[in-house]
Each structure stands twice: as structure tokens, then as C-alpha cells.
Scaffold this motif. Structure first.
Motif, PDB file in Angstrom:
ATOM      1  N   LYS A 129      10.811  10.578 -34.494  1.00 37.80           N
ATOM      2  CA  LYS A 129      11.379  11.141 -35.722  1.00 37.80           C
ATOM      3  C   LYS A 129      11.831  12.581 -35.495  1.00 37.80           C
ATOM      4  O   LYS A 129      12.932  12.979 -35.903  1.00 37.80           O
ATOM      5  N   ILE A 163      15.108  12.857 -33.471  1.00 39.63           N
ATOM      6  CA  ILE A 163      16.276  12.540 -34.298  1.00 39.63           C
ATOM      7  C   ILE A 163      16.620  13.724 -35.191  1.00 39.63           C
ATOM      8  O   ILE A 163      17.788  14.108 -35.327  1.00 39.63           O
ATOM      9  N   GLU A 164      15.602  14.327 -35.806  1.00 42.58           N
ATOM     10  CA  GLU A 164      15.836  15.483 -36.680  1.00 42.58           C
ATOM     11  C   GLU A 164      16.452  16.643 -35.899  1.00 42.58           C
ATOM     12  O   GLU A 164      17.352  17.337 -36.399  1.00 42.58           O
ATOM     13  N   THR A 195      15.431   7.637 -28.436  1.00 45.90           N
ATOM     14  CA  THR A 195      16.315   8.356 -29.354  1.00 45.90           C
ATOM     15  C   THR A 195      17.572   8.877 -28.690  1.00 45.90           C
ATOM     16  O   THR A 195      18.562   9.134 -29.355  1.00 45.90           O
ATOM     17  N   HIS A 253      21.226   8.033 -37.274  1.00 45.05           N
ATOM     18  CA  HIS A 253      20.749   7.501 -36.005  1.00 45.05           C
ATOM     19  C   HIS A 253      20.311   6.056 -36.259  1.00 45.05           C
ATOM     20  O   HIS A 253      19.605   5.793 -37.240  1.00 45.05           O
ATOM     21  N   GLU A 264      16.552   5.280 -37.126  1.00 44.86           N
ATOM     22  CA  GLU A 264      15.797   6.068 -38.113  1.00 44.86           C
ATOM     23  C   GLU A 264      15.118   5.238 -39.193  1.00 44.86           C
ATOM     24  O   GLU A 264      13.958   5.528 -39.529  1.00 44.86           O
ATOM     25  N   ASP A 308      11.178   5.700 -39.701  1.00 38.83           N
ATOM     26  CA  ASP A 308      10.653   6.227 -40.960  1.00 38.83           C
ATOM     27  C   ASP A 308       9.530   5.356 -41.504  1.00 38.83           C
ATOM     28  O   ASP A 308       8.532   5.861 -42.050  1.00 38.83           O
TER      29      ASP A 308
END
Length: 401
Positions: free
Chosen positions: A52, A55-56, A97, A383, A386, A390
């Protein structure tokens, strides 16, 4: 942009340390919550949190992460069946990722200067010199297979004795970057003076072969002589402006350091912020607040502050991540950020004003697409993994309630 400093697992606790415990809250009280978080996360949890986060970070404009990885063992300090288990989870997250990775396993053995015995909360971090060198050897092949760059880190002068540091530097064969936390807190500076009669950066430059392979993370508290010497060494000052502000560390003397030609870059450390713009803006604004002047880190009269910041951070971040080439040039990795040209602030700008608008006038969403090593990882801010990540992350974060 290479993000030169990350503790991926700490993204799980972002926002959970903002309740006042006393009027004397500091880095040292925050650290207690960090230790509790370490005791909860499994290897599978770490992989989810790291996915996560990565990706952020890409959505925030970063194309590479330098993972300063010291969460090695079980909460009781016992090694996993594979002693590289936690590092392999970081490699897995980067590969899934698509973010570029420089992996820095961290040597950590003590709780204070002079070899003080480590505390219970630090048990998941600890290694002997021999065990740490075996870990580096174990990670060489997986890093090559995944395309990651392997280096190493020594947690801090508090966490390793001079003898341990010298033994590691004499035996390591990574050829990659070498990072260390140094002079982040005033209490750390005074403790180092009590132990050695010298300040942390002074001691490091006197006693260790500091050169362009090295990155001094934070280096917040420097004298004029330390500024001069650190800049001349070729080492990179690894600045994490949002985390340093969150922890109340202090303000790095960037105006003086850049005036000496010092190399620098930015990282997101504890990940209370996850974008290029937030870190560079915080760095510039901290200098303005201290000096009560504007446009502190421009390269000179008439220069764009945004372009100056971006150029310096790209170059220093690449060096700290062990990348020989950076920017748009033959042989460099095709790591590209596409800003949203339909955003009215970007659309109305031209030349360097596009960068200034991005860093000082828009939100992170202005980053539309990100390419890493020639492959699109973020397209139209999304992405593909995601939604799945999540759902898994919600279960991990529920453990921290």
C-alpha cells in the motif's frame, strides 16, 4: 525521484501517535508506540503495508524507494525459519507494485552509546556482526533476481559500537550505498558528547571512511564546521522534512549546507507524508520560518525554487539509492512522472512555473501517471492492485486498534 529513506512498517501507525501523553512528548515517547506496533505485525502484514505504501509513494511522484529495513525478527527476538523473511517481504512488495527498490538491511545491536544493552522493544531489530553479514550474503541473489539494489545501513551511533561498525565495513561486499541515522535529536548530540567528547557527525567524519557511498540520515543538528566537512565528504544528507517536523526534531541548516555545495535528497521516513511535493515544500518552508525570508533554496537570483529543489533532490536521491545515472539521459532508468495537463494551474503555467505550481500550489492528485523502468505503474492515478491491497490492509490496521 528516488525516496532515500523509508521504514515501510511505520506507515501502519501514521496518525496513531497524535494524542498528547504529556507536555514533554518527543521522539522518545513516540518510539514507545513504534515498538508496540512492531510487536503486532507479521511478515504477511508487513508485505501488505509495504504494498500500500509503495503505491501511495508512486502516486505522490516517487519512482524508487530506499528501504532502511531494521524489522528482522519475531517480537521475542527469535529469527524466522528464513532469517531473511522480512527482507524478502519488502522485495515482494516492491516487485508486486512495480516501484524501484534499494534495499538496506540495518545493523542494530545496542540501545545507547558505548554498547548499552538493548531493550525489550528492540529485540526484533538485533543482530550480531556475524549474523548481519550472513543476512547480507543471503540477500544478494534475491536482490539480483528482483532487480533491487543491495546496500546496508548501520542504524545509528547509538546502536553499534565503533568496533562493530569497522568489522562490518571491512567485511561487507555489497558495493552499494551505506546509510546511517545521525544527529536527529538534540538529546542524541549531548549523549554522544558525553560518550566520546565529540558530536555525532564530527565523530562519524573523524572515525569512519565517509564518502559518496554514504548517506547521513537527518543530520539535523550541525555546527558550521560539520556543515563544511559533511558537504566536502561527498556524502548525501538524507532529509525527511515531514517526519522531522512531526517528531519535533528541528530544522536542518539547508541554506548553509547547499551554500557549501552539499549533496542532499529527501525521504518519507515514517510516512506521515507520501509525496514529493509535501517533502520539498516542507523543506523550503522550514528554512523560511527559521530565517523569516522567502525563496531560501533557489540556486541563485532569478532561479525557480521548484526547479532548484527538484534538481537537487533527484540528483542526491539517486546517489543515495546507488544509482549511477539519473534524470533523462542515455543509460538512466526510464522513471517518469506525468503531471495532469488538464489541471488549470498546470495548464496555465509554462517552463519552470509548471514545477513551481506542482510543488507549491497543487495537491498530490496532480501526478497523473508514473513510469518505473519503462513500465507504467500508475495510470490515471490508479494502480491495478490497489483494491485488493486495500481489503487486506483494512484487516492489518484493525489489529492496531
Amino acid at each position: 525521484m528516488a525516496n532515500l529513506h523509508s521504514h515501510a512498517f511505520q506507515r501502519a501507525m501514521a496518525g496513531l501517535a497524535e494524542t498528547s501523553l504529556s507536555a514533554e512528548d518527543s521522539f522518545w515517547t513516540w518510539r514507545d508506540l513504534m515498538y508496540r506496533t512492531v510487536g503486532i505485525l507479521s511478515p504477511q502484514d508487513l508485505a501488505v503495508v509495504a504494498c500500500k505504501l509503495y503505491i501511495e509513494l508512486m502516486r505522490g511522484g516517487f519512482g524508487r524507494i530506499t528501504e532502511f529495513h531494521y524489522l528482522h525478527h519475531r517480537p521475542d527476538g527469535q529469527a524466522y525459519g528464513d532469517r531473511a523473511e522480512m527482507s524478502l517481504r519488502i522485495l515482494e512488495a516492491a516487485a508486486r507494485t512495480g516501484i524501484g527498490l534499494t534495499h538496506l538491511p540495518v545493523f542494530y545491536a545496542h540501545s545507547g552509546f558505548g554498547g548499552a544493552e538493548a531493550g525489550i522493544g528492540q529485540r526484533p531489530f538485533l543482530h550480531s556482526v556475524e549474523g548481519f553479514l550472513r543476512l547480507l550474503d543471503d540477500l544478494r541473489a534475491p536482490c539480483i533476481a528482483s532487480g533491487a539494489t543491495l546496500g546496508l545501513a548501520i542504524h545509528s551511533l547509538r546502536a553499534a559500537t565503533p568496533e562493530q561498525m569497522r568489522d562490518i565495513l571491512a567485511a561487507e561486499r555489497t558495493g552499494g550505498p551505506i546509510h546511517i541515522h545521525v544527529a536527529e535529536q538534540e538529546l542524541e548530540v549531548s549523549a554522544c558528547l558525553d560518550w566520546s567528547g565529540r558530536r555525532p557527525v564530527e565523530w562519524l567524519l573523524d572515525e569512519m571512511p565517509v564518502d559518496a557511498r554514504w548517506c547521513a540520515i537527518h543530520a539535523t543538528h550541525l555546527t558550521d564546521d560539520e556543515i563544511r566537512r559533511l558537504a566536502a565528504s561527498g556524502a548525501v544528507a538524507g532529509l525527511c522534512p515531514a517526519t522531522e517536523a512531526n517528531l519535533g526534531d528541528g530544522i536542518f541548516p539547508a541554506v548553509a549546507y547547499l551554500g557549501r555545495g552539499g549533496a542532499w535528497g529527501v525521504g518519507t521516513d515514517s510516512h506521515v507524508a507520501t509525496s514529493v511535493a509535501e517533502e520539498l515544500r516542507m523543506l523550503e518552508y522550514s528554512q523560511r520560518l527559521r530565517d523569516r525570508r522567502r525563496n531560501r533554496l533557489a540556486d541563485g537570483p532569478g532561479a525557480s525554487v521548484g526547479e532548484s529543489l527538484l534538481r537537487g533532490a533527484v540528483a542526491g536521491g539517486a546517489r543515495a539509492a546507488g544509482q549511477a545515472l539519473c534524470g533523462i539521459c542515455p543509460g538512466a532508468s526510464a522513471d517518469l512522472v506525468v503531471l495532469d495537463g488538464s489541471n488549470p494551474y498546470i495548464q496555465a503555467a509554462a517552463g519552470n512555473k509548471i514545477i513551481d505550481r506542482w510543488l507549491f500550489a497543487t495537491e498530490a492528485q496532480v501526478v497523473r501517471d508514473v513510469m518505473v523502468a519503462g513500465k507504467w505503474t500508475i495510470r490515471d492515478r490508479e494502480h491495478p492492485l490497489e483494491p485488493e491491497i486495500d481489503r487486506a490492509l483494512a484487516k492489518v490496521l484493525a489489529k492496531l486498534r
